[in-house]
Design an enzyme around this catalytic site. Structure first.
Site, PDB file in Angstrom:
ATOM      1  N   GLU A  39       0.796  -1.228   0.000  1.00 51.75           N
ATOM      2  CA  GLU A  39       0.000   0.000   0.000  1.00 51.75           C
ATOM      3  C   GLU A  39       0.830   1.281   0.000  1.00 51.75           C
ATOM      4  O   GLU A  39       0.294   2.350  -0.285  1.00 51.75           O
ATOM      5  CB  GLU A  39      -0.953   0.021   1.196  1.00 51.75           C
ATOM      6  CG  GLU A  39      -0.285   0.203   2.533  1.00 51.75           C
ATOM      7  CD  GLU A  39      -1.116   1.057   3.479  1.00 51.75           C
ATOM      8  OE1 GLU A  39      -2.259   1.395   3.145  1.00 51.75           O
ATOM      9  OE2 GLU A  39      -0.584   1.408   4.533  1.00 51.75           O
ATOM     10  N   ASN A  40       2.129   1.193   0.305  1.00 55.11           N
ATOM     11  CA  ASN A  40       2.999   2.378   0.292  1.00 55.11           C
ATOM     12  C   ASN A  40       4.117   2.254  -0.735  1.00 55.11           C
ATOM     13  O   ASN A  40       5.105   2.976  -0.663  1.00 55.11           O
ATOM     14  CB  ASN A  40       3.622   2.604   1.672  1.00 55.11           C
ATOM     15  CG  ASN A  40       2.619   2.975   2.736  1.00 55.11           C
ATOM     16  OD1 ASN A  40       2.547   2.318   3.769  1.00 55.11           O
ATOM     17  ND2 ASN A  40       1.841   4.019   2.516  1.00 55.11           N
ATOM     18  N   HIS A  68      -4.115   3.286   2.596  1.00 55.46           N
ATOM     19  CA  HIS A  68      -3.619   4.064   1.450  1.00 55.46           C
ATOM     20  C   HIS A  68      -3.967   3.396   0.120  1.00 55.46           C
ATOM     21  O   HIS A  68      -3.342   3.683  -0.907  1.00 55.46           O
ATOM     22  CB  HIS A  68      -2.108   4.267   1.557  1.00 55.46           C
ATOM     23  CG  HIS A  68      -1.688   5.180   2.673  1.00 55.46           C
ATOM     24  ND1 HIS A  68      -1.921   6.536   2.650  1.00 55.46           N
ATOM     25  CD2 HIS A  68      -1.092   4.911   3.857  1.00 55.46           C
ATOM     26  CE1 HIS A  68      -1.461   7.074   3.767  1.00 55.46           C
ATOM     27  NE2 HIS A  68      -0.963   6.109   4.523  1.00 55.46           N
ATOM     28  N   HIS A 153      -4.618  -4.866   8.930  1.00 61.78           N
ATOM     29  CA  HIS A 153      -3.983  -3.558   8.825  1.00 61.78           C
ATOM     30  C   HIS A 153      -4.561  -2.649   9.914  1.00 61.78           C
ATOM     31  O   HIS A 153      -5.665  -2.110   9.776  1.00 61.78           O
ATOM     32  CB  HIS A 153      -4.271  -2.984   7.430  1.00 61.78           C
ATOM     33  CG  HIS A 153      -3.336  -1.902   7.009  1.00 61.78           C
ATOM     34  ND1 HIS A 153      -2.054  -2.154   6.569  1.00 61.78           N
ATOM     35  CD2 HIS A 153      -3.476  -0.555   6.948  1.00 61.78           C
ATOM     36  CE1 HIS A 153      -1.465  -1.026   6.246  1.00 61.78           C
ATOM     37  NE2 HIS A 153      -2.304  -0.034   6.480  1.00 61.78           N
ATOM     38  N   HIS A 178       0.878  -1.884   8.984  1.00 57.84           N
ATOM     39  CA  HIS A 178       0.491  -0.485   9.146  1.00 57.84           C
ATOM     40  C   HIS A 178       1.430   0.328  10.028  1.00 57.84           C
ATOM     41  O   HIS A 178       1.738   1.467   9.707  1.00 57.84           O
ATOM     42  CB  HIS A 178      -0.938  -0.324   9.669  1.00 57.84           C
ATOM     43  CG  HIS A 178      -1.346   1.109   9.869  1.00 57.84           C
ATOM     44  ND1 HIS A 178      -1.484   1.986   8.814  1.00 57.84           N
ATOM     45  CD2 HIS A 178      -1.640   1.823  10.985  1.00 57.84           C
ATOM     46  CE1 HIS A 178      -1.865   3.169   9.270  1.00 57.84           C
ATOM     47  NE2 HIS A 178      -1.940   3.101  10.586  1.00 57.84           N
ATOM     48  N   HIS A 180       4.590  -0.135  10.641  1.00 55.05           N
ATOM     49  CA  HIS A 180       5.924  -0.106  10.042  1.00 55.05           C
ATOM     50  C   HIS A 180       7.035  -0.471  11.020  1.00 55.05           C
ATOM     51  O   HIS A 180       8.216  -0.255  10.717  1.00 55.05           O
ATOM     52  CB  HIS A 180       6.227   1.273   9.429  1.00 55.05           C
ATOM     53  CG  HIS A 180       5.385   1.595   8.246  1.00 55.05           C
ATOM     54  ND1 HIS A 180       5.704   2.607   7.353  1.00 55.05           N
ATOM     55  CD2 HIS A 180       4.224   1.069   7.790  1.00 55.05           C
ATOM     56  CE1 HIS A 180       4.771   2.684   6.413  1.00 55.05           C
ATOM     57  NE2 HIS A 180       3.870   1.754   6.670  1.00 55.05           N
TER      58      HIS A 180
END
Length: 270
Positions: A39-40, A68, A153, A178, A180
């Protein structure tokens, strides 16, 4: 079944870490399926069709997303065509894309992969507990599928752990994304579900959760608007989780995977 899950791929450094380390991990760990949260992956904001193709080419089988999911507008139409690109299943009815898929692993077995998103300090989506439970009850391990994996997430550890206990014994493993930051709590619950609160980010850890430090520091100290956040440049670390299921489809082994600079490396031996 051996499941390799790769945590949030953040920007170019994350993609390069996957390109560098995944082939070696595939040789050492012999996963039957590789799942990655992407997602990133597009400069820290969403994902694109091109990046999906790149990750598939590198050996990723299924890509999960999160809050995201929609940052790159092109994904609205593309996600309808790519059944292996998952957005959280608890988005409202009618949202483009899908939240789960049944995928045939390399060993010929079927695995149900789900992507759900928490609600504490997150978008006010539908209840992930109830929705995921309904899907699991329709695809029980040993009947329609051989294993079930969930990318949850979420922002808070309490919601992630509650979610995992709620599904204990019904799914093979739940691994969070999520935040990180890789957590040190990889474990197998009483009823046989593997769990890790967060697999961690795949990206540059010389950063603030993937971002160049100057912008978040300014926001914390000055409390005024500043430049847009930019992904940190430099060599990334691949973080993830390896899960091995037994004959009953529940978790037999689970351990973190970390390969790259700065963090202590860890490659499972089972």
């Amino acid at each position: 079944m051996r499941i390799l899950f790769i945590g949030d791929i953040y920007g170019r450094s994350g993609r390069e870490a996957v390109a560098k380390h995944l082939p070696i991990l595939q040789e050492k760990l012999s996963p039957d399926i590789v799942i990655a949260n992407g997602e990133n992956s597009a400069h820290g904001i969403g994902i694109t069709e091109k990046i999906c193709a790149e990750l598939y080419e590198l050996g990723v089988d299924v890509i999960t997303l999160g809050n995201h999911s929609w940052d790159q507008r092109e994904i609205f139409s593309y996600i309808q065509r790519d059944k292996n690109l998952l957005r959280p299943l608890n988005y409202p009815e009618g949202t483009p894309g899908q939240g789960y898929v049944i995928h045939q692993a390399q060993n010929g077995q079927k695995i149900l992969i789900m992507n759900a998103m928490g609600r504490v300090f997150m978008d006010p989506l539908d209840d992930p507990f109830t929705l995921t439970g309904k899907i699991v009850n329709q695809h029980k391990i040993g009947q329609k599928v051989d294993a079930i994996f969930v990318d949850f997430h979420a922002e808070t550890t309490s919601e992630s752990m509650s979610f995992a206990h709620y599904l204990d014994g019904k799914v093979s493993a739940i691994v969070g994304t999520h935040t990180h930051i890789p957590t040190a709590d990889a474990q197998i619950f009483d009823q046989g579900t593997g769990f890790q609160c967060d697999a961690g980010m795949t990206g540059n850890y010389n950063s603030v959760i993937g971002v160049k430090p100057n912008v978040p520091i300014h926001r914390f100290t000055k409390r005024t608007p500043t430049d847009r956040k930019q992904p940190a440049e430099g060599e990334g670390t691949l973080c993830g989780t390896l899960i091995e299921t037994g004959e009953n489809g529940l978790c037999k082994n689970i351990a973190p995977v970390r390969v790259g600079p700065r963090l202590q490396n860890s490659v499972p031996e089972f």
